[in-house]
Design a protein around this motif. Structure first.
Motif, PDB file in Angstrom:
ATOM      1  N   SER A  21       0.834  -1.210   0.000  1.00 33.75           N
ATOM      2  CA  SER A  21       0.000   0.000   0.000  1.00 33.75           C
ATOM      3  C   SER A  21       0.869   1.260   0.000  1.00 33.75           C
ATOM      4  CB  SER A  21      -0.915   0.021   1.224  1.00 33.75           C
ATOM      5  OG  SER A  21      -1.790  -1.076   1.188  1.00 33.75           O
ATOM      6  N   GLY A  24       2.351   1.703  -3.466  1.00 34.30           N
ATOM      7  CA  GLY A  24       1.297   2.120  -4.387  1.00 34.30           C
ATOM      8  C   GLY A  24       0.919   3.575  -4.208  1.00 34.30           C
ATOM      9  N   LEU A  25       0.750   4.016  -2.968  1.00 27.60           N
ATOM     10  CA  LEU A  25       0.397   5.408  -2.705  1.00 27.60           C
ATOM     11  C   LEU A  25       1.529   6.361  -3.109  1.00 27.60           C
ATOM     12  CD1 LEU A  25      -1.448   5.045   0.721  1.00 27.60           C
ATOM     13  CD2 LEU A  25      -2.453   5.653  -1.493  1.00 27.60           C
ATOM     14  N   TYR A  28       1.500   6.652  -6.897  1.00 32.40           N
ATOM     15  CA  TYR A  28       0.351   7.456  -7.304  1.00 32.40           C
ATOM     16  C   TYR A  28       0.627   8.939  -7.079  1.00 32.40           C
ATOM     17  CZ  TYR A  28      -4.359   9.308  -7.617  1.00 32.40           C
ATOM     18  OH  TYR A  28      -5.458  10.040  -7.961  1.00 32.40           O
ATOM     19  N   GLN A  31       3.130  10.232  -9.674  1.00 31.49           N
ATOM     20  CA  GLN A  31       2.721  10.051 -11.067  1.00 31.49           C
ATOM     21  C   GLN A  31       2.710  11.371 -11.830  1.00 31.49           C
ATOM     22  OE1 GLN A  31      -1.164   8.406 -11.330  1.00 31.49           O
ATOM     23  NE2 GLN A  31      -1.118   8.159 -13.537  1.00 31.49           N
ATOM     24  N   GLU A  32       2.268  12.426 -11.220  1.00 24.59           N
ATOM     25  CA  GLU A  32       2.172  13.708 -11.899  1.00 24.59           C
ATOM     26  C   GLU A  32       3.537  14.373 -12.058  1.00 24.59           C
ATOM     27  OE1 GLU A  32      -0.164  17.718 -10.998  1.00 24.59           O
ATOM     28  OE2 GLU A  32      -1.395  15.917 -10.963  1.00 24.59           O
TER      29      GLU A  32
END
Length: 160
Positions: A21, A24-25, A28, A31-32
């Protein structure tokens, strides 16, 4: 299964789930901020074996040579538009702001921005490269013996 093994198994699963987790966070959230580097040829023709092209709205960095005679400045604002080239097609860069002191036609630059059309980038940062002849000693040693292709574009006469 005895209770002790069951407790260990649940503990291990909880730790793995927590680590997964967190990773993944983190991905995320980043990502930008991931910016891929392209050359003008890679931007138009695609990058890699699959010839993948960036999508409209993607943040990216692009590097190339400023085409002589292509710099157009708006008289009433800080808007500047110029074209970049490497060994192939031209890409248009639009920028609002003050360009670096080292920026000039025929000079290598790196622009960071957003792809707004297949061959147009709205840049929010432009970095001018130093003299192409300079190279740190360790880099010069690492690339010794490597032959580089000359670009097809001749900067002296303004054509191919």
């Amino acid at each position: 299964m005895n209770p002790r093994r069951k407790k260990r198994m649940f503990t291990i699963l909880a730790v793995l789930l927590g680590i997964g987790s967190a990773i993944g966070l983190t991905l995320y959230a980043l990502q930008e901020n991931i910016n891929l580097f392209y050359t003008p040829s890679e931007l138009i023709e695609g990058k890699g074996e699959n010839k993948e092209k960036p999508f409209i709205g993607q943040k990216l960095r692009i590097g190339g040579m400023v085409v002589p005679g292509s710099v157009v400045r708006d008289e009433e604002s800080l808007d500047v538009e110029f074209k970049l080239i490497d060994t192939g097609p031209l890409v248009t860069i639009r920028y609002h702001g003050i360009l670096p002191d080292l920026f000039r036609e025929g000079q290598g630059i790196v622009a960071q921005g957003v792809l707004i059309e297949p061959n147009v980038i709205e840049a929010f940062e432009v970095l001018a490269k130093h003299d192409e002849e300079y190279m740190p000693a360790d880099v010069a040693e690492a690339v010794k013996g490597i032959k580089h292709e000359k670009p097809k574009y001749n900067l002296n006469n303004g054509g191919y």
